[in-house]
Design a protein around this motif. Structure first.
Motif, PDB file in Angstrom:
ATOM      1  N   THR A 276       0.914  -1.160   0.101  1.00 30.88           N
ATOM      2  CA  THR A 276      -0.067   0.032  -0.029  1.00 30.88           C
ATOM      3  C   THR A 276       0.885   1.337  -0.129  1.00 30.88           C
ATOM      4  N   VAL A 277       1.814   1.203   0.818  1.00 34.53           N
ATOM      5  CA  VAL A 277       2.758   2.401   0.773  1.00 34.53           C
ATOM      6  C   VAL A 277       3.377   2.598  -0.516  1.00 34.53           C
ATOM      7  N   SER A 278       3.842   1.524  -1.208  1.00 31.18           N
ATOM      8  CA  SER A 278       4.450   1.780  -2.469  1.00 31.18           C
ATOM      9  C   SER A 278       3.535   2.221  -3.603  1.00 31.18           C
ATOM     10  N   HIS A 279       2.337   1.709  -3.385  1.00 33.47           N
ATOM     11  CA  HIS A 279       1.363   2.040  -4.268  1.00 33.47           C
ATOM     12  C   HIS A 279       1.154   3.390  -4.140  1.00 33.47           C
ATOM     13  N   HIS A 280       1.175   4.101  -2.867  1.00 36.23           N
ATOM     14  CA  HIS A 280       0.954   5.541  -2.863  1.00 36.23           C
ATOM     15  C   HIS A 280       1.942   6.391  -3.254  1.00 36.23           C
ATOM     16  N   LEU A 281       3.437   5.880  -3.084  1.00 32.02           N
ATOM     17  CA  LEU A 281       4.650   6.584  -3.578  1.00 32.02           C
ATOM     18  C   LEU A 281       4.572   6.426  -5.423  1.00 32.02           C
ATOM     19  N   ARG A 282       4.196   5.297  -5.975  1.00 36.99           N
ATOM     20  CA  ARG A 282       4.266   5.288  -7.411  1.00 36.99           C
ATOM     21  C   ARG A 282       3.012   6.291  -7.798  1.00 36.99           C
ATOM     22  N   ASN A 283       1.900   6.333  -7.104  1.00 37.23           N
ATOM     23  CA  ASN A 283       0.840   7.312  -7.721  1.00 37.23           C
ATOM     24  C   ASN A 283       1.328   8.760  -7.563  1.00 37.23           C
ATOM     25  N   LEU A 284       2.111   9.009  -6.646  1.00 39.94           N
ATOM     26  CA  LEU A 284       2.687  10.340  -6.303  1.00 39.94           C
ATOM     27  C   LEU A 284       3.550  10.567  -7.397  1.00 39.94           C
ATOM     28  N   GLU A 285       4.633   9.966  -7.607  1.00 38.94           N
ATOM     29  CA  GLU A 285       5.689   9.984  -8.619  1.00 38.94           C
ATOM     30  C   GLU A 285       4.882   9.991 -10.017  1.00 38.94           C
ATOM     31  N   ASP A 286       4.148   9.425 -10.367  1.00 38.56           N
ATOM     32  CA  ASP A 286       3.276   9.465 -11.526  1.00 38.56           C
ATOM     33  C   ASP A 286       2.474  10.625 -11.779  1.00 38.56           C
ATOM     34  N   HIS A 287       1.944  11.114 -10.635  1.00 32.89           N
ATOM     35  CA  HIS A 287       1.420  12.495 -10.920  1.00 32.89           C
ATOM     36  C   HIS A 287       2.179  13.765 -11.100  1.00 32.89           C
ATOM     37  N   LEU A 288       3.374  13.299 -10.672  1.00 34.57           N
ATOM     38  CA  LEU A 288       4.485  14.602 -10.693  1.00 34.57           C
ATOM     39  C   LEU A 288       5.296  14.553 -11.881  1.00 34.57           C
ATOM     40  N   GLY A 289       5.289  13.017 -12.434  1.00 34.18           N
ATOM     41  CA  GLY A 289       6.231  12.938 -13.721  1.00 34.18           C
ATOM     42  C   GLY A 289       7.690  12.816 -13.448  1.00 34.18           C
ATOM     43  N   VAL A 290       7.855  12.715 -12.187  1.00 32.69           N
ATOM     44  CA  VAL A 290       9.573  12.673 -11.683  1.00 32.69           C
ATOM     45  C   VAL A 290       9.654  11.466 -10.540  1.00 32.69           C
ATOM     46  N   ASP A 291      10.959  11.026 -10.621  1.00 32.16           N
ATOM     47  CA  ASP A 291      11.382   9.985  -9.720  1.00 32.16           C
ATOM     48  C   ASP A 291      11.512  10.851  -8.365  1.00 32.16           C
ATOM     49  N   LEU A 292      11.202  10.656  -7.169  1.00 31.42           N
ATOM     50  CA  LEU A 292      11.328  11.334  -6.148  1.00 31.42           C
ATOM     51  C   LEU A 292      12.340  10.700  -5.326  1.00 31.42           C
ATOM     52  N   PHE A 293      12.560   9.310  -5.450  1.00 29.26           N
ATOM     53  CA  PHE A 293      13.606   8.396  -4.819  1.00 29.26           C
ATOM     54  C   PHE A 293      14.377   7.786  -5.832  1.00 29.26           C
ATOM     55  N   ASN A 294      15.786   7.548  -5.509  1.00 25.37           N
ATOM     56  CA  ASN A 294      16.690   6.462  -6.403  1.00 25.37           C
ATOM     57  C   ASN A 294      16.217   5.104  -5.865  1.00 25.37           C
ATOM     58  N   HIS A 295      15.467   4.608  -6.811  1.00 29.24           N
ATOM     59  CA  HIS A 295      14.746   3.217  -6.361  1.00 29.24           C
ATOM     60  C   HIS A 295      15.874   2.054  -6.243  1.00 29.24           C
ATOM     61  N   ALA A 296      17.164   2.393  -6.853  1.00 28.88           N
ATOM     62  CA  ALA A 296      18.006   1.373  -6.872  1.00 28.88           C
ATOM     63  C   ALA A 296      19.101   1.321  -5.617  1.00 28.88           C
TER      64      ALA A 296
END
Length: 324
Positions: A40-60
């Motif tokens: 659920t937390v991951s889903h919210h973060l993906r939605n936020l990044e999708d909304h902004l169109g940028v990566d907020l975290f370095n996922h690697a």
């Protein structure tokens, strides 16, 4: 390559979870704090990044690391989220009869009578409110307030800065020496470790123990750690039994009524020192709630601790007192 911004609405929950993930450094830690699943937390973060169109975290990277755009975004939303939480708290608790939830942390010093009376009083003043009371050490309460796991804490004031937390000093609680009632050795000989009567310590992980140890070091006194305990009642029982002596405070002494006939309090020899007990709240805790708890705690401390202690030990009137 820049991401395509999504047309989805910006979610307040996504912003709050982004802030927590940035502070904690992992999805798992954010999930534990919020009670949500990692997915659920991951889903919210993906939605936020999708909304902004940028990566907020370095996922690697592990732990999670903000990208430069993520760090800039966090700086800009921190103040906004604080303002929203403040507004929500004031709206829900501006009228005490409509307050919905309050989490209070206290040290054990007040457990026997003061906190039970406070709980009954708050329940009558805030009938629609759900309460959670938790007893912890001072350090744990401060950490829980910083992590928004509590709204209000009644605790010993720490030496370090409290940052955004609000604190209201309640009580000056000086340190005193407690000896067995029947004792033929001089106070100075006992404190300076020139007798066979052992010093009974508070456990070293407690804030009160660190204050006492610091003062003893300043006056050049070293005491062996023969007995340590985190519970004041146990220390008072041991001293009453003649097993040693200890350093505590009038508030803690007043909580140990069953042992008092076999104990005697003395001024700490040399330079006096004290701790401050305070009401500490998160910045978004309602002012009306803080005022209510502050006023009631002062009345309870006065009735249950100050008045009886001053009557039996008048020499404490100038040092054991409420603070403005």
């Amino acid at each position: 390559m820049p991401r395509q911004a999504s047309a989805k609405d910006l979610s307040l929950k996504s912003l709050e979870l982004f802030q927590i993930c940035a502070q904690k450094g992992s999805l798992q830690a954010a999930a534990r704090e919020t009670g949500l699943t990692v997915s659920t937390v991951s889903h919210h973060l993906r939605n936020l990044e999708d909304h902004l169109g940028v990566d907020l975290f370095n996922h690697a990277r592990r732990p999670m690391v903000l990208t430069p755009k993520g760090a800039a975004f966090l700086r800009n939303i921190d103040g906004a989220l604080f303002a929203i939480r403040k507004a929500k708290a004031e709206a829900s608790a501006g009228s005490l009869t409509e307050a919905s939830y309050l989490r209070v942390g206290t040290i054990e010093d007040f457990d026997s009578d003061i906190i039970p009376e406070l709980a009954v009083f708050l329940s009558s003043c805030m009938p629609a409110c759900d309460f959670m009371y938790q007893t912890e050490s001072s350090h744990a309460i401060i950490d829980m307030l910083r992590n928004r796991q509590l709204d209000l804490g009644i605790t010993a004031a720490p030496g370090e800065r409290l940052g955004e937390l609000q604190d209201r000093p309640l009580l000056r609680d000086p340190f005193v020496v407690v000896l067995p009632l029947i004792n033929e050795q001089s106070l100075s000989d006992i404190v300076e470790n020139r007798t066979k009567l052992p010093f009974l310590h508070f456990s070293g992980n407690l804030m009160i123990a660190r204050q006492i140890e610091s003062q003893l070091r300043r006056i050049g006194v070293t005491t062996p750690h023969k007995f340590e305990c985190s519970n004041n009642q146990t220390l008072m029982a041991m001293v009453a039994a003649g097993a040693g002596w200890t350093i505590t405070t009038p508030l803690l002494f007043s909580r140990a009524k069953r042992f008092q006939p076999k104990l005697r309090m003395h001024r700490f020899p040399g330079k006096s020192f004290s701790r401050t007990l305070a009401l500490v709240a998160t910045p978004d805790c309602s002012r009306s709630v803080i005022e209510l708890v502050d006023d009631k705690m002062r009345n309870l401390i006065r009735n249950h601790a100050l008045t009886p202690t001053h009557q039996s030990n008048p020499w404490l009137k100038d040092s054991f007192k409420l603070l403005n």
